[in-house]
Design a protein around this motif. Structure first.
Motif, PDB file in Angstrom:
ATOM      1  N   ARG A  69     -25.212  60.692  25.197  1.00  0.00           N
ATOM      2  CA  ARG A  69     -25.322  59.797  24.041  1.00  0.00           C
ATOM      3  C   ARG A  69     -26.182  60.424  22.959  1.00  0.00           C
ATOM      4  NH1 ARG A  69     -26.228  55.570  27.795  1.00  0.00           N
ATOM      5  NH2 ARG A  69     -28.373  55.356  27.053  1.00  0.00           N
ATOM      6  N   VAL A  70     -27.265  61.062  23.374  1.00  0.00           N
ATOM      7  CA  VAL A  70     -28.164  61.702  22.409  1.00  0.00           C
ATOM      8  C   VAL A  70     -27.447  62.844  21.700  1.00  0.00           C
ATOM      9  CG1 VAL A  70     -30.264  63.073  22.149  1.00  0.00           C
ATOM     10  CG2 VAL A  70     -30.262  61.054  23.628  1.00  0.00           C
ATOM     11  N   ILE A  71     -26.768  63.692  22.479  1.00  0.00           N
ATOM     12  CA  ILE A  71     -26.053  64.823  21.884  1.00  0.00           C
ATOM     13  C   ILE A  71     -24.952  64.333  20.947  1.00  0.00           C
ATOM     14  CG2 ILE A  71     -24.596  66.824  22.373  1.00  0.00           C
ATOM     15  CD1 ILE A  71     -26.112  67.166  24.978  1.00  0.00           C
ATOM     16  N   SER A  72     -24.222  63.303  21.364  1.00  0.00           N
ATOM     17  CA  SER A  72     -23.167  62.766  20.510  1.00  0.00           C
ATOM     18  C   SER A  72     -23.738  62.189  19.223  1.00  0.00           C
ATOM     19  CB  SER A  72     -22.384  61.689  21.264  1.00  0.00           C
ATOM     20  OG  SER A  72     -21.715  62.236  22.381  1.00  0.00           O
ATOM     21  N   GLY A  73     -24.875  61.504  19.340  1.00  0.00           N
ATOM     22  CA  GLY A  73     -25.496  60.948  18.148  1.00  0.00           C
ATOM     23  C   GLY A  73     -25.956  62.028  17.184  1.00  0.00           C
ATOM     24  N   LEU A  74     -26.578  63.077  17.716  1.00  0.00           N
ATOM     25  CA  LEU A  74     -27.007  64.180  16.869  1.00  0.00           C
ATOM     26  C   LEU A  74     -25.813  64.897  16.245  1.00  0.00           C
ATOM     27  CD1 LEU A  74     -29.886  65.717  19.043  1.00  0.00           C
ATOM     28  CD2 LEU A  74     -30.107  64.393  16.924  1.00  0.00           C
ATOM     29  N   SER A  75     -24.729  65.010  17.002  1.00  0.00           N
ATOM     30  CA  SER A  75     -23.530  65.665  16.480  1.00  0.00           C
ATOM     31  C   SER A  75     -22.925  64.865  15.335  1.00  0.00           C
ATOM     32  CB  SER A  75     -22.503  65.845  17.603  1.00  0.00           C
ATOM     33  OG  SER A  75     -23.002  66.697  18.617  1.00  0.00           O
ATOM     34  N   GLU A  76     -22.880  63.537  15.497  1.00  0.00           N
ATOM     35  CA  GLU A  76     -22.375  62.691  14.423  1.00  0.00           C
ATOM     36  C   GLU A  76     -23.283  62.777  13.190  1.00  0.00           C
ATOM     37  OE1 GLU A  76     -19.648  61.220  14.196  1.00  0.00           O
ATOM     38  OE2 GLU A  76     -18.881  60.720  16.195  1.00  0.00           O
ATOM     39  N   PHE A  77     -24.585  62.847  13.430  1.00  0.00           N
ATOM     40  CA  PHE A  77     -25.537  62.943  12.319  1.00  0.00           C
ATOM     41  C   PHE A  77     -25.331  64.239  11.540  1.00  0.00           C
ATOM     42  CE2 PHE A  77     -29.635  64.542  10.748  1.00  0.00           C
ATOM     43  CZ  PHE A  77     -29.959  63.523   9.858  1.00  0.00           C
ATOM     44  N   LEU A  78     -25.233  65.355  12.241  1.00  0.00           N
ATOM     45  CA  LEU A  78     -25.005  66.637  11.579  1.00  0.00           C
ATOM     46  C   LEU A  78     -23.688  66.641  10.820  1.00  0.00           C
ATOM     47  CD1 LEU A  78     -26.213  69.157  14.325  1.00  0.00           C
ATOM     48  CD2 LEU A  78     -27.259  68.767  12.093  1.00  0.00           C
ATOM     49  N   SER A  79     -22.640  66.072  11.425  1.00  0.00           N
ATOM     50  CA  SER A  79     -21.339  66.034  10.772  1.00  0.00           C
ATOM     51  C   SER A  79     -21.375  65.192   9.510  1.00  0.00           C
ATOM     52  CB  SER A  79     -20.276  65.484  11.737  1.00  0.00           C
ATOM     53  OG  SER A  79     -20.119  66.341  12.857  1.00  0.00           O
ATOM     54  N   GLY A  80     -22.201  64.142   9.516  1.00  0.00           N
ATOM     55  CA  GLY A  80     -22.306  63.289   8.339  1.00  0.00           C
ATOM     56  C   GLY A  80     -23.125  63.906   7.230  1.00  0.00           C
ATOM     57  N   VAL A  81     -24.242  64.523   7.596  1.00  0.00           N
ATOM     58  CA  VAL A  81     -25.121  65.115   6.586  1.00  0.00           C
ATOM     59  C   VAL A  81     -24.459  66.330   5.929  1.00  0.00           C
ATOM     60  CG1 VAL A  81     -27.311  66.332   6.227  1.00  0.00           C
ATOM     61  CG2 VAL A  81     -27.229  64.273   7.649  1.00  0.00           C
ATOM     62  N   PHE A  82     -23.755  67.113   6.738  1.00  0.00           N
ATOM     63  CA  PHE A  82     -23.149  68.340   6.224  1.00  0.00           C
ATOM     64  C   PHE A  82     -21.642  68.196   6.075  1.00  0.00           C
ATOM     65  CE2 PHE A  82     -27.117  69.639   8.272  1.00  0.00           C
ATOM     66  CZ  PHE A  82     -27.722  70.288   7.213  1.00  0.00           C
ATOM     67  N   VAL A  83     -21.208  67.028   5.629  1.00  0.00           N
ATOM     68  CA  VAL A  83     -19.792  66.814   5.355  1.00  0.00           C
ATOM     69  C   VAL A  83     -19.358  67.800   4.275  1.00  0.00           C
ATOM     70  CG1 VAL A  83     -20.237  65.056   3.586  1.00  0.00           C
ATOM     71  CG2 VAL A  83     -18.072  65.034   4.834  1.00  0.00           C
ATOM     72  N   PRO A  84     -18.173  68.401   4.370  1.00  0.00           N
ATOM     73  CA  PRO A  84     -17.766  69.475   3.456  1.00  0.00           C
ATOM     74  C   PRO A  84     -17.864  69.132   1.979  1.00  0.00           C
ATOM     75  CG  PRO A  84     -16.269  69.379   5.317  1.00  0.00           C
ATOM     76  CD  PRO A  84     -17.186  68.213   5.461  1.00  0.00           C
ATOM     77  N   LEU A  85     -17.602  67.893   1.602  1.00  0.00           N
ATOM     78  CA  LEU A  85     -17.644  67.525   0.194  1.00  0.00           C
ATOM     79  C   LEU A  85     -19.042  67.671  -0.404  1.00  0.00           C
ATOM     80  CD1 LEU A  85     -15.357  64.349   0.072  1.00  0.00           C
ATOM     81  CD2 LEU A  85     -14.803  66.670  -0.662  1.00  0.00           C
TER      82      LEU A  85
END
Length: 271
Positions: A69-85
């Motif tokens: 759960r922690v890894i998934s949460g961090l992964s979602e956070f990174l994906s959101g902060v560094f969204v390509p746009l």
């Protein structure tokens, strides 16, 4: 408003047997995509595949381990902060603070950053929402491959407009080419999208790494640029790992994204 960070990047397809416990990224395809032998169903030899072994993950009542759960949460956070746009905005901010452009007054920095954010972030998001309302796309996540064609075209055009705008305002050629390189990377992704997938998250962060290397070469860098370059490389590794963990891409698709983003930005900024 929350934006789905899986935009343009559908889930790595599963084999469909419902058992996702055999690979690190929790997809039957595995880290590097489907293997040639181990994932075949046995039809070539007229032998039925063995039934899947029971797994705690097969039970809907079984809680996900805390670590996952922690890894998934961090992964979602990174994906959101560094969204390509957002990569054009981050790149411009870094350029203003780590290159010869650090002499620019704060008011100019804010105005240029807002303009770039409007062209490369706000316009694509609004147009994607409009496409959804018109029924051209089914969801803003754009998980269908055919649904990503028009958004890719929109993003490529926006990057091109930004490159022209920066050049018309007298920005250094390497900075204008940074945005042009982003547009070229989008175009490559658009073409590859017809038969495969390339991680745009990986392409975006690799473009930032290429920009920092270009500034280090002859952009009158600030002393702290090396630290930012190391942080960007570390972030690229974490972001690529996050995309694989979430099942959005395989390792090969992430590596391809790194190559596309870095090469498109670096070689254009060398002009």
């Amino acid at each position: 408003m929350s934006v789905d960070t899986s935009s343009y990047y559908p889930e790595v397809p599963s084999s469909g047997n419902g058992n996702d416990a055999y690979s690190l990224n929790r997809r039957e395809g595995g880290l590097f995509g489907p293997s040639s032998a181990s994932e075949k169903t046995g039809e070539e030899h007229n032998v039925a595949p063995p039934p899947p072994s029971p797994s705690p993950r097969d039970s809907k009542d079984a809680p996900e381990p805390v670590g996952e759960r922690v890894i998934s949460g961090l992964s979602e956070f990174l994906s959101g902060v560094f969204v390509p746009l957002m990569m054009p905005v981050y790149g411009l901010i870094l350029a203003f603070n780590l290159s010869i452009l650090d002499v620019a007054p704060m008011g100019m920095r804010v105005v240029f950053t807002l303009i770039v954010a409007g062209i490369d972030v706000l316009i694509p998001i609004l147009l994607i929402l409009l496409l959804k309302k018109l029924g051209v796309v089914s969801d803003i996540g754009l998980n269908g491959r055919k649904e990503r064609l028009i958004p890719y075209m929109i993003t490529t055009l926006c990057f091109g407009v930004t490159a022209w705008f920066m050049a018309s305002k007298g920005a250094p050629l390497w900075l204008s080419m940074f945005f042009a390189g982003g547009g070229l990377a989008c175009l490559v992704n658009l073409i590859v999208n017809f038969f495969w997938k390339v991680s745009a998250h990986a392409a975006g962060i690799a473009g930032i790494v290429a920009l920092l290397i270009r500034i280090q070469k002859d952009g009158s860098p600030e002393p702290e640029l090396l630290l930012w370059l190391l942080l960007a490389i570390l972030t690229a590794g974490l972001l690529g790992s996050a995309r694989v963990w979430l099942g959005r891409h395989t390792v090969w698709q992430v590596l391809a994204g790194y190559a596309v983003g870095f090469c498109c930005v670096f070689f254009l900024t060398m002009i």
